[in-house]
Scaffold this active site. Structure first.
Site, PDB file in Angstrom:
ATOM      1  N   VAL A   1     -20.091  19.890  23.625  1.00  0.00           N
ATOM      2  CA  VAL A   1     -20.756  20.175  24.634  1.00  0.00           C
ATOM      3  C   VAL A   1     -20.497  21.756  25.063  1.00  0.00           C
ATOM      4  O   VAL A   1     -19.579  22.199  24.878  1.00  0.00           O
ATOM      5  CB  VAL A   1     -20.160  19.465  25.774  1.00  0.00           C
ATOM      6  CG1 VAL A   1     -20.567  19.675  27.163  1.00  0.00           C
ATOM      7  CG2 VAL A   1     -20.234  18.048  25.340  1.00  0.00           C
TER       8      VAL A   1
ATOM      9  N   ASP B   1     -20.436   1.048  29.192  1.00  0.00           N
ATOM     10  CA  ASP B   1     -19.280   1.854  28.662  1.00  0.00           C
ATOM     11  C   ASP B   1     -18.589   2.668  29.669  1.00  0.00           C
ATOM     12  O   ASP B   1     -18.291   3.759  29.810  1.00  0.00           O
ATOM     13  CB  ASP B   1     -19.867   2.788  27.707  1.00  0.00           C
ATOM     14  CG  ASP B   1     -18.641   3.099  26.545  1.00  0.00           C
ATOM     15  OD1 ASP B   1     -17.708   2.394  26.683  1.00  0.00           O
ATOM     16  OD2 ASP B   1     -18.751   4.017  25.849  1.00  0.00           O
TER      17      ASP B   1
END
Length: 297
Positions: A22, A134
């Site tokens: 990221v 999740d």
């Protein structure tokens, strides 16, 4: 600086995982800072990893909510002669919940507020027919504006048949997911119940040390009762237990969960409106007499 698709100039790396890194980036077209999740070239060539990234983009782009990290764009690009895929997201500042919990249990008011905000984000997803699948501390970021949910990579439409492989993290898997049931909002509520318990106590609701023991506990072992926590309202402990019910229909909705948690700490959350309708009055003539009749069903 490296540039993706002639638009996103990559700056500093913010983090890295097994499948992607990221980066802080600048969007030259809209003149704003963004975050770019960049698949490794190896995973960009993997159809399953590519589909997960695209699924995250499509699921996140279907709705906007203050407690969900916004998705702006998805694309592919070639860097160094190799293809890659990228996801452009809202740039948020703050630690992950998993890092904030390393020092132990959170103050109960902080824990309840975080879970109220996560519940509100899930309620918005459920309102748009999306199940996250999740929910866990590593997928919650704590920003100055509140908690935000990350990573819809394994999200699925409500009612979607389960795959042969169960995606998710063992400690947060609802028992019906282990039986390959269809995607259901109740599974996210179960995971949030585990998350709330963990925020309040620093551990999951079962004395298990292996994934196999945890999965068996989801199926057969009732969660341990919350220990006494000074100041925690009794209804929050009861709510946590309800979220962890083995029966999906006995769990609260994400809307109810978010509202009850928010009320306990006197904060506001944004949840989809729950619409109710009054019965429409039966038409009648003003001069018609009132008759007593037997109703034959």
């Amino acid at each position: 600086m490296r540039c993706l698709s002639g638009r996103y100039h990559l700056g500093a790396k913010l983090g890295e995982g097994g499948m992607a890194s990221v980066w802080r980036a600048h969007d030259d077209v809209l003149d704003r800072d963004v975050a770019v999740k960049l698949l490794t070239p190896e995973h960009a060539a993997d159809p399953e990893a590519f589909d997960r990234a695209r699924n995250e983009a499509r699921s996140g782009a279907r709705f906007a909510h203050p407690n969900v990290v916004a998705v702006y764009d998805f694309g592919t690009s070639r860097r160094g002669g190799r293809g890659t895929a990228y996801l452009v997201m809202e740039l948020v500042e703050g630690p992950l919940l998993v890092d904030a919990m390393r020092a132990g249990p959170l103050d109960w008011q902080v824990a309840v507020r975080i879970c109220a905000e996560v519940g509100a984000g899930l309620a918005a997803a459920h309102g748009h027919g999306i199940v996250h699948r999740d929910v866990k501390p590593a997928n919650v970021v704590l920003t100055p504006a509140g908690a935000k949910i990350l990573d819809f990579g394994v999200a699925a439409p409500v009612g979607h048949p389960s795959e042969r492989i169960v995606f998710g993290t063992p400690a947060y898997l609802a028992p019906e997911r282990l039986d390959t049931g269809p995607a259901s909002p109740a599974t996210d509520v179960y995971a949030l119940g585990v998350l709330l318990y963990q925020c309040l106590t620093g551990r999951i609701p079962w004395p298990a040390s292996t994934d196999e023991q945890v999965l068996r506990a989801h199926r057969f072992t009732p969660p341990e009762a919350l220990p006494p926590i000074p100041g925690l309202p009794p209804e929050i402990a009861e709510l946590c237990t309800s979220c962890l019910s083995k029966v999906p229909e006995c769990r609260p909705t994400a809307v109810a969960l978010a509202l009850i948690l928010a009320a306990a700490v006197d904060v506001s959350v944004h949840v989809p409106p729950v619409l109710t309708h009054r019965p429409r009055p039966l038409p009648h003539a003003l001069d018609a007499p009132t008759l007593a009749t037997d109703v034959i069903g």
